[in-house]
Design a protein around this motif. Structure first.
Motif, PDB file in Angstrom:
ATOM      1  N   ILE A 193       0.842  -1.204   0.000  1.00  0.00           N
ATOM      2  CA  ILE A 193       0.000   0.000   0.000  1.00  0.00           C
ATOM      3  C   ILE A 193       0.873   1.249   0.000  1.00  0.00           C
ATOM      4  CG2 ILE A 193      -1.622   1.341   1.413  1.00  0.00           C
ATOM      5  CD1 ILE A 193      -2.790  -1.410   2.292  1.00  0.00           C
ATOM      6  N   ASP A 194       1.871   1.251   0.852  1.00  0.00           N
ATOM      7  CA  ASP A 194       2.769   2.397   0.957  1.00  0.00           C
ATOM      8  C   ASP A 194       3.505   2.654  -0.359  1.00  0.00           C
ATOM      9  OD1 ASP A 194       4.117   4.437   2.654  1.00  0.00           O
ATOM     10  OD2 ASP A 194       5.883   3.201   2.247  1.00  0.00           O
ATOM     11  N   LYS A 235       5.535  10.435  -1.347  1.00  0.00           N
ATOM     12  CA  LYS A 235       6.654  11.143  -0.710  1.00  0.00           C
ATOM     13  C   LYS A 235       7.811  10.179  -0.475  1.00  0.00           C
ATOM     14  CE  LYS A 235       4.079  14.798  -0.269  1.00  0.00           C
ATOM     15  NZ  LYS A 235       4.240  15.989  -1.023  1.00  0.00           N
ATOM     16  N   GLU A 236       9.015  10.698  -0.632  1.00  0.00           N
ATOM     17  CA  GLU A 236      10.193   9.858  -0.422  1.00  0.00           C
ATOM     18  C   GLU A 236      10.672   9.888   1.020  1.00  0.00           C
ATOM     19  OE1 GLU A 236      13.348  10.096  -3.197  1.00  0.00           O
ATOM     20  OE2 GLU A 236      12.009  10.366  -4.899  1.00  0.00           O
ATOM     21  N   ILE A 237      10.332  10.952   1.738  1.00  0.00           N
ATOM     22  CA  ILE A 237      10.747  11.104   3.128  1.00  0.00           C
ATOM     23  C   ILE A 237       9.519  10.926   4.019  1.00  0.00           C
ATOM     24  CG2 ILE A 237      11.753  12.678   4.820  1.00  0.00           C
ATOM     25  CD1 ILE A 237      13.255  13.980   2.472  1.00  0.00           C
ATOM     26  N   ALA A 286       5.323  12.580   4.382  1.00  0.00           N
ATOM     27  CA  ALA A 286       4.174  11.759   3.988  1.00  0.00           C
ATOM     28  C   ALA A 286       2.939  12.132   4.789  1.00  0.00           C
ATOM     29  CB  ALA A 286       4.503  10.284   4.193  1.00  0.00           C
ATOM     30  N   ASP A 287       1.782  11.693   4.299  1.00  0.00           N
ATOM     31  CA  ASP A 287       0.531  11.902   5.028  1.00  0.00           C
ATOM     32  C   ASP A 287       0.603  11.221   6.387  1.00  0.00           C
ATOM     33  OD1 ASP A 287      -0.539  13.319   2.915  1.00  0.00           O
ATOM     34  OD2 ASP A 287      -1.559  11.564   2.053  1.00  0.00           O
ATOM     35  N   LEU A 288      -0.215  11.704   7.305  1.00  0.00           N
ATOM     36  CA  LEU A 288      -0.182  11.223   8.690  1.00  0.00           C
ATOM     37  C   LEU A 288      -0.426   9.721   8.796  1.00  0.00           C
ATOM     38  CD1 LEU A 288       0.130  12.005  11.643  1.00  0.00           C
ATOM     39  CD2 LEU A 288      -2.334  12.418  11.714  1.00  0.00           C
TER      40      LEU A 288
END
Length: 84
Positions: free
Chosen positions: A47-48, A54-56, A60-62
């Motif tokens: 999923i991720d 986002k790479e960092i 990324a989202d919460l």
């Protein structure tokens, strides 16, 4: 001939013989829970990989941050239980 009768490897053979930590580590519930979290983590990685752009991690989202921290904390506690 003796090699054929070699006992199966088990990490539990290296646990202490007494105490609450070894009892937890040897319990079938603990082992089942660890395997469940490992399986969920494998799904989460998929999923991720697919939806987190986002790479960092801090960017990324919460939900991605919380999941990563949960898995990290769980596996850290699992190691503590097994090594205590």
């Amino acid at each position: 001939r003796l090699a054929l009768h070699k006992p199966a490897y088990s990490a539990a053979n290296f646990y202490k013989d007494s105490g609450v930590w070894q009892a937890i580590a040897r319990s079938s519930r603990f082992e089942s829970m660890a395997l469940l979290v490992i399986s969920v983590n494998a799904l989460w990685i998929a999923i991720d990989t697919e939806w987190n752009e986002k790479e960092i991690l801090s960017d990324a989202d919460l939900v991605f941050q919380l999941a990563e921290h949960f898995f990290c904390a769980f596996f850290f506690v699992e190691c503590l239980v097994r090594w205590m």
